[in-house]
Design an enzyme around this catalytic site. Sequence first.
Site, short mmCIF file in Angstrom:
data_model
loop_
_atom_site.label_atom_id
_atom_site.label_comp_id
_atom_site.label_asym_id
_atom_site.label_seq_id
_atom_site.Cartn_x
_atom_site.Cartn_y
_atom_site.Cartn_z
N ASN A 120 41.67 37.12 3.13
CA ASN A 120 41.88 35.67 3.08
C ASN A 120 43.09 35.26 3.92
OD1 ASN A 120 42.18 32.98 2.43
ND2 ASN A 120 41.83 33.26 0.25
N ASP A 121 44.28 35.58 3.44
CA ASP A 121 45.48 35.10 4.13
C ASP A 121 45.61 35.65 5.55
OD1 ASP A 121 46.14 33.69 1.87
OD2 ASP A 121 47.30 35.35 1.01
N VAL A 122 45.07 36.86 5.80
CA VAL A 122 45.26 37.45 7.13
C VAL A 122 44.39 36.80 8.19
CG1 VAL A 122 45.98 39.69 6.22
CG2 VAL A 122 43.57 39.30 6.71
N ALA A 132 48.52 34.27 -1.47
CA ALA A 132 49.57 33.29 -1.22
C ALA A 132 49.30 31.98 -1.93
CB ALA A 132 49.73 33.05 0.28
#
Lengths: 123, 483
Positions: free
Chosen positions: B403-405, B444
């Site tokens: 997700n965040d990457v 996050a």
Amino acid sequence: MSFQIEMNGFVALYIFMLAAFAGWVIIRGVPAILHTPLMSGSNFVHGIVVVGALFALLNASTVPEQAIGFFAVLLGAGNAAGGYAVTDRMLAMFRLSGNEPKRRSKPHHARPGHTSASDSKKG
Amino acid sequence: MLTIMLQLTIGAVDLAVAFLFMFGLWRMSSPVTAPSGMTFAGCGMVAAVLGSFLYVFTVGAAAKPHLAVNIGLAVAALGLGGGVAWWSGKKVALTAMPQLVALLNGMGGGAAGAIAAVELFGNKAQGGAQLIVAVLGALIGAVSLAGSLIAWAKLDGILKKPLRVSGQQLLNAVILLATIAVGGYFIFVASNDIEPLMTKPHLIELFFGCALILGILTTLPIGGADMPVVIAIYNAFTGLAVGLEGFVLQIPALMIAGMVVGASGLLLTLLMAKAMNRSIRNVLFTNFGAVTQRKQRGINGSLKPVEAADAGIFMRYATSVIVVPGYGLAVAQGQQKLYEFVKLLQAAGVGVRFAIHPVAGRMPGQMDVLLAEAGVPYDLIFQLEDINDDFAATDVVLVIGANDVVNPAAHTDKSSPIFGMPILNADKAKKVYVIKRGEGKGYAGIENELFYADNCNMVYGDAQAVLVKMIEAVRGLGTAAAA
């Protein structure tokens, strides 16, 4: 003639400094793909603490010292043995394409319905 | 004469061990030579352990009467600790590897701390320099032990949420100062032979207690996605502690091996922190995502779910596909099915590659090992900087449990907590499929604009189940064409 190692503070600092540089240079060459084996590999390397633990235990003269020494050897031995087992297992998995090791050889790969047979063999 | 021979043998073993370790680590720099490198290092370890039984000939008069018992204890501890750890190292699932490495690391730190305890309780460390180094090693080792155990509990899911209380940083600073003060006072007392305020053993106990609490409190607030950095840091700590205790015991092999690990751990820590675009101080002392959550700006567009089968068939007719695996793939144990699907695509002439973000997973390089376990050849696996420019020319990107990457907010949204973090440019591809368990946010706690983009479709479900559906769909296509 004596072969006893006598280290004063400065010799120790030289060893520390050179070892740190060597470690930095050696590890810098490790590609990101090997970072996990490297973590557990260096984890294994600090398992050398078991030697110090053995030294402490063999020189123990009171029961508390023996107890703590035993504990130290137990932990150190676990660190070394576990680190080696884990790293060895991981490194055995890395392979190049077109270069499959024998235990996973799959002559008719991707044949419908027959792929799970070889999967269950490993591990 | 006998003592000279003994000294010579111990020295030679030590030297050989140091050589084998350095040579072994040096061979770790390529996947081809790495397994033999480990064999060299392993031989070094066996030699070191066998060689350390030569110390029975050097023990002092005080320990002589206890020697038989001590040897028995040593063999028992070696067998027990080594056996159990070996067995669990061989048996543990690959997805549980990060917590095992954390645990083993804690054991190393604990051993270093225990050695220091024996030296300090037994009044064996003599002189200012030795005392200072022993106490410093004890501090680092104890922090590493406690911190690694907390990291293990977090990774193992025993501790679910990062524990944060207000004023935590102040509390940590106070305890750090207290630990240093107690340690410093002990050194002062022991080296000047002054009568201390409390008995020396109590002072040592207080010192270890403070150090352990320090390790626990500094690790508790750190979240799951920061674990790669934490594991790397504690690896370096343990190495350092081992090196310092090596100086106290005057064993060069410990000093060299410990310091090499210390340096390598520091290097890895810096690499990880850089990949997250955060300083180490930031990882350790900032409550990530806690403040900026509310400043979320609105996102246009909608989430567009599609069937797994349709996505699978779409990829079958693409020319190039890049797979972006994340921690979700590890959780779903979907790596075998993923490679099965990829092999189907390859058989149909699709060029498939894997793109790995440096901090994907819960320890450095975890995704690489996961894919290797499934049999993915490592020449198909690319790191961020090698593949990031190719996304724009790619037909389909398949994001699995990451997700965040891949969150473009890192490029566009200045208020985002991940702004500036290097990401995989999945949003640049012509088509993006995201396999995700549900509509939840990433670690996050921020929305991902990518999921709302026009070129992106969501495939909801467990990664493994979704991949099975994709495999069936593509296979069904093949048999239909053959009939």
